[in-house]
Design an enzyme around this catalytic site. Structure first.
Site, PDB file in Angstrom:
ATOM      1  N   HIS A 157      15.920  11.434   4.443  1.00 47.81           N
ATOM      2  CA  HIS A 157      14.561  11.023   4.095  1.00 47.81           C
ATOM      3  C   HIS A 157      13.796  12.209   3.516  1.00 47.81           C
ATOM      4  O   HIS A 157      14.180  13.368   3.678  1.00 47.81           O
ATOM      5  CB  HIS A 157      13.825  10.479   5.323  1.00 47.81           C
ATOM      6  CG  HIS A 157      14.473   9.272   5.934  1.00 47.81           C
ATOM      7  ND1 HIS A 157      14.535   8.059   5.290  1.00 47.81           N
ATOM      8  CD2 HIS A 157      15.108   9.100   7.135  1.00 47.81           C
ATOM      9  CE1 HIS A 157      15.169   7.187   6.067  1.00 47.81           C
ATOM     10  NE2 HIS A 157      15.521   7.789   7.177  1.00 47.81           N
ATOM     11  N   ASP A 160       6.932  12.007  -0.667  1.00 45.82           N
ATOM     12  CA  ASP A 160       6.233  12.302  -1.927  1.00 45.82           C
ATOM     13  C   ASP A 160       4.771  11.936  -1.717  1.00 45.82           C
ATOM     14  O   ASP A 160       4.433  10.763  -1.536  1.00 45.82           O
ATOM     15  CB  ASP A 160       6.865  11.471  -3.048  1.00 45.82           C
ATOM     16  CG  ASP A 160       6.032  11.424  -4.335  1.00 45.82           C
ATOM     17  OD1 ASP A 160       4.985  12.090  -4.401  1.00 45.82           O
ATOM     18  OD2 ASP A 160       6.432  10.697  -5.269  1.00 45.82           O
ATOM     19  N   HIS A 162       1.283  11.467  -3.310  1.00 44.01           N
ATOM     20  CA  HIS A 162       0.610  11.318  -4.597  1.00 44.01           C
ATOM     21  C   HIS A 162      -0.652  12.184  -4.678  1.00 44.01           C
ATOM     22  O   HIS A 162      -1.157  12.422  -5.766  1.00 44.01           O
ATOM     23  CB  HIS A 162       0.245   9.857  -4.843  1.00 44.01           C
ATOM     24  CG  HIS A 162       1.420   8.993  -5.177  1.00 44.01           C
ATOM     25  ND1 HIS A 162       1.287   7.743  -5.756  1.00 44.01           N
ATOM     26  CD2 HIS A 162       2.764   9.181  -5.007  1.00 44.01           C
ATOM     27  CE1 HIS A 162       2.489   7.204  -5.935  1.00 44.01           C
ATOM     28  NE2 HIS A 162       3.404   8.060  -5.479  1.00 44.01           N
ATOM     29  N   HIS A 197       5.119   8.197  -0.044  1.00 40.98           N
ATOM     30  CA  HIS A 197       6.301   7.371   0.189  1.00 40.98           C
ATOM     31  C   HIS A 197       7.554   8.225   0.170  1.00 40.98           C
ATOM     32  O   HIS A 197       7.544   9.378  -0.280  1.00 40.98           O
ATOM     33  CB  HIS A 197       6.401   6.256  -0.864  1.00 40.98           C
ATOM     34  CG  HIS A 197       6.558   6.732  -2.273  1.00 40.98           C
ATOM     35  ND1 HIS A 197       7.777   7.006  -2.846  1.00 40.98           N
ATOM     36  CD2 HIS A 197       5.628   6.977  -3.236  1.00 40.98           C
ATOM     37  CE1 HIS A 197       7.600   7.399  -4.099  1.00 40.98           C
ATOM     38  NE2 HIS A 197       6.300   7.397  -4.362  1.00 40.98           N
ATOM     39  N   CYS A 198       8.634   7.648   0.652  1.00 43.16           N
ATOM     40  CA  CYS A 198       9.929   8.315   0.627  1.00 43.16           C
ATOM     41  C   CYS A 198      10.538   8.160  -0.759  1.00 43.16           C
ATOM     42  O   CYS A 198      10.426   7.104  -1.381  1.00 43.16           O
ATOM     43  CB  CYS A 198      10.843   7.703   1.688  1.00 43.16           C
ATOM     44  SG  CYS A 198      12.357   8.647   1.995  1.00 43.16           S
ATOM     45  N   HIS A 208      14.075   2.596  -0.113  1.00 45.49           N
ATOM     46  CA  HIS A 208      13.273   3.116   0.995  1.00 45.49           C
ATOM     47  C   HIS A 208      11.850   2.567   0.963  1.00 45.49           C
ATOM     48  O   HIS A 208      11.299   2.183   1.997  1.00 45.49           O
ATOM     49  CB  HIS A 208      13.263   4.648   0.962  1.00 45.49           C
ATOM     50  CG  HIS A 208      14.518   5.273   1.479  1.00 45.49           C
ATOM     51  ND1 HIS A 208      14.535   6.187   2.511  1.00 45.49           N
ATOM     52  CD2 HIS A 208      15.811   5.101   1.116  1.00 45.49           C
ATOM     53  CE1 HIS A 208      15.781   6.556   2.752  1.00 45.49           C
ATOM     54  NE2 HIS A 208      16.574   5.922   1.907  1.00 45.49           N
ATOM     55  N   MET A 213       8.832   2.414   3.881  1.00 51.05           N
ATOM     56  CA  MET A 213       8.619   3.847   4.056  1.00 51.05           C
ATOM     57  C   MET A 213       7.536   4.352   3.107  1.00 51.05           C
ATOM     58  O   MET A 213       7.794   5.043   2.119  1.00 51.05           O
ATOM     59  CB  MET A 213       9.919   4.606   3.845  1.00 51.05           C
ATOM     60  CG  MET A 213       9.998   5.881   4.658  1.00 51.05           C
ATOM     61  SD  MET A 213      11.683   6.430   4.907  1.00 51.05           S
ATOM     62  CE  MET A 213      11.388   7.680   6.165  1.00 51.05           C
ATOM     63  N   HIS A 318      -9.347  -9.424  -1.481  1.00 50.50           N
ATOM     64  CA  HIS A 318     -10.578 -10.215  -1.444  1.00 50.50           C
ATOM     65  C   HIS A 318     -10.927 -10.467   0.014  1.00 50.50           C
ATOM     66  O   HIS A 318     -10.046 -10.767   0.829  1.00 50.50           O
ATOM     67  CB  HIS A 318     -10.381 -11.545  -2.180  1.00 50.50           C
ATOM     68  CG  HIS A 318     -11.539 -12.494  -2.041  1.00 50.50           C
ATOM     69  ND1 HIS A 318     -12.719 -12.333  -2.736  1.00 50.50           N
ATOM     70  CD2 HIS A 318     -11.701 -13.606  -1.272  1.00 50.50           C
ATOM     71  CE1 HIS A 318     -13.551 -13.321  -2.412  1.00 50.50           C
ATOM     72  NE2 HIS A 318     -12.958 -14.102  -1.518  1.00 50.50           N
ATOM     73  N   GLU A 342     -16.362  -9.155  -5.874  1.00 47.89           N
ATOM     74  CA  GLU A 342     -15.799 -10.294  -5.152  1.00 47.89           C
ATOM     75  C   GLU A 342     -14.319 -10.069  -4.860  1.00 47.89           C
ATOM     76  O   GLU A 342     -13.820 -10.364  -3.776  1.00 47.89           O
ATOM     77  CB  GLU A 342     -15.987 -11.590  -5.940  1.00 47.89           C
ATOM     78  CG  GLU A 342     -15.423 -11.561  -7.341  1.00 47.89           C
ATOM     79  CD  GLU A 342     -15.541 -12.897  -8.046  1.00 47.89           C
ATOM     80  OE1 GLU A 342     -15.445 -13.937  -7.360  1.00 47.89           O
ATOM     81  OE2 GLU A 342     -15.746 -12.905  -9.275  1.00 47.89           O
ATOM     82  N   THR A 343     -13.611  -9.558  -5.849  1.00 50.38           N
ATOM     83  CA  THR A 343     -12.192  -9.232  -5.722  1.00 50.38           C
ATOM     84  C   THR A 343     -11.971  -7.933  -6.470  1.00 50.38           C
ATOM     85  O   THR A 343     -12.534  -7.729  -7.540  1.00 50.38           O
ATOM     86  CB  THR A 343     -11.311 -10.353  -6.324  1.00 50.38           C
ATOM     87  OG1 THR A 343     -11.563 -11.576  -5.623  1.00 50.38           O
ATOM     88  CG2 THR A 343      -9.833 -10.022  -6.211  1.00 50.38           C
ATOM     89  N   HIS A 369      -5.607 -11.953  -3.198  1.00 49.19           N
ATOM     90  CA  HIS A 369      -6.055 -13.179  -3.835  1.00 49.19           C
ATOM     91  C   HIS A 369      -5.113 -13.683  -4.917  1.00 49.19           C
ATOM     92  O   HIS A 369      -5.501 -14.491  -5.778  1.00 49.19           O
ATOM     93  CB  HIS A 369      -7.482 -13.055  -4.387  1.00 49.19           C
ATOM     94  CG  HIS A 369      -8.251 -14.339  -4.313  1.00 49.19           C
ATOM     95  ND1 HIS A 369      -8.024 -15.402  -5.163  1.00 49.19           N
ATOM     96  CD2 HIS A 369      -9.219 -14.753  -3.466  1.00 49.19           C
ATOM     97  CE1 HIS A 369      -8.834 -16.399  -4.864  1.00 49.19           C
ATOM     98  NE2 HIS A 369      -9.576 -16.034  -3.840  1.00 49.19           N
TER      99      HIS A 369
END
Length: 405
Positions: A157, A160, A162, A197-198, A208, A213, A318, A342-343, A369
């Site tokens: 494993h 990363d 971001h 994430h992996c 993964h 993950m 939403h 709203e969304t 939504h």
């Protein structure tokens, strides 16, 4: 730890032994699948046109790099908690920059995705939860992660971030085999919410990620959140949603398959994932994880910061019965938020945030939504809000009754 395998032969570390054993295991997994291939860089040679992550084992810090200047930093330990909750933190930074120490352990756990059908998956996780725990710091802080892979694990494993800068988000410097740990320190130089994430390499990246993950980091501005015009924004609590798409293999009778251990589903899962059609799209690991007795709680007048992470697919959050008073769709707090949404939209491979103050009591449904995913695949959570009803906002003037027509 290094040891000699045989006199006169090349020295081999435990990592190389594991690399060979995983290659053998991977070959066994796909031996029954014609033309199947594994492009995990830990277990096979990369093709000529390999993705960037294929070369993660080659990423090394420059030998002439100067040591990091840590003067002025103070160290603090952050105790991570299980989602949907957030670790204890200050919304406005106190004092100078911190080195925020966190510990995460990779865990391969058998997770029930849907009790009604018995659907299960060997989830690959950080600290045993899907999503992984939320990490919180302030812009300018350092995050110092100790990442451990227990000797009981089957797989390699890494992680990363971001939010970080360099070495494939730290992915190139955090590969850990079973029984190993690594320490990575990176500077939080951008405020916002970000996915982690992996990413071991090649096909193992989506494998993964689609086995759970992934998670999110919250990097707050040092002065806290604002409306983009200088007005401070504060929250009473955080609700942390990890939307996870699962691709569970089925047998010829349409029943979900079961597997004895992590990794055993590799060939079947890769085939299912190539359809790009998830069998489940759920919040926090399973259908109903945040509904019923597990519903989130709030009170009228309380403000909740809703953090939404989707490491793989686009989503459209939403809040049924409410709104996003403020929404950072891209998760970047340096940008002015949208208002009264709203969304809102979460791009695959990112995290976003929305702030809402509850104004009425009752049950609020927080959904993707794409209502097919919400109602049929599981992407629904509930807030149960206590307080006094306000007829100025909504009133049932006449209850349902028969009429002549």
């Amino acid at each position: 730890m290094n040891e000699e395998m045989n006199s006169g032969l090349e020295n081999s570390s435990r990592r190389n032994v594991l690399r060979g054993s995983m290659l053998a295991s991977a070959a066994a997994i796909v031996s029954a699948v014609p033309n199947a291939a594994i492009s995990n860089p830990a277990t096979a040679s990369a093709p000529a046109a390999a993705p960037a992550h294929e070369d993660t084992e080659k990423v090394k810090p420059a030998s002439n790099a100067k040591p990091a200047n840590l003067s002025g930093y103070t160290r603090v330990k952050q105790t991570l908690v299980t989602p949907p909750f957030a670790p204890k933190h200050d919304q406005v930074a106190k004092g100078g920059p911190k080195i925020v120490e966190v510990l995460m352990e990779t865990k391969e756990v058998l997770l029930t995705v849907d009790e009604s059908t018995g659907a299960q998956i060997w989830a690959l996780t950080y600290n045993g939860s899907v999503p992984g725990p939320l990490i919180v710091a302030h812009e300018g802080d350092m995050i110092e992660l100790t990442l451990r892979n227990p000797s009981s694990s089957i797989m390699e494993h890494n992680i990363d971030f971001h939010a970080s800068t360099g070495a494939l988000g730290g992915g190139g410097l955090t590969h850990v085999y079973p029984g190993e740990e690594v320490v990575l320190r990176w500077k939080a130089n951008k405020a916002g919410v970000f996915t982690y994430h992996c990413a071991p390499g090649g096909e193992m990246i989506p494998y993964h990620v689609c086995h759970g993950m992934n998670g999110a980091v919250l990097i707050l501005p040092r002065k806290g959140l604002t409306d983009g015009k200088g007005k401070p924004l504060r929250y009473d609590s955080i609700a942390y949603f990890g939307e996870q798409d699962f691709y569970l293999p089925k047998d010829k009778n349409g029943k979900y398959k079961s597997y004895a251990k992590a990794g055993e589903d590799y060939a079947d899962s890769m085939e299912a994932m190539r359809t790009l059609t998830p069998t489940h799209s759920v919040f926090n690991g399973s259908v109903g994880a945040l509904t019923g007795k597990n519903a989130l709680k709030a009170k009228v007048g309380q403000t909740v910061l809703m953090i939404h992470n989707q490491a793989n697919r686009d989503s459209r959050p939403h809040l049924i019965g409410g709104h996003a008073d403020y929404a950072w769709e891209t998760g970047k707090f340096g940008d002015a938020p949208f208002t009264n949404m709203e969304t809102w939209f979460i791009r695959g491979g990112s995290a976003g945030a929305a702030l809402y103050t509850f104004r009425q009591p009752g049950v609020y449904a927080y959904v993707n939504h794409n209502l097919i995913e919400a109602a049929l695949l599981g992407a629904t959570a509930h807030f149960v809000v206590e307080g006094q009803w306000d007829n100025n906002l909504m009133e049932q003037v006449v209850a349902p009754r028969p009429f002549k027509g």
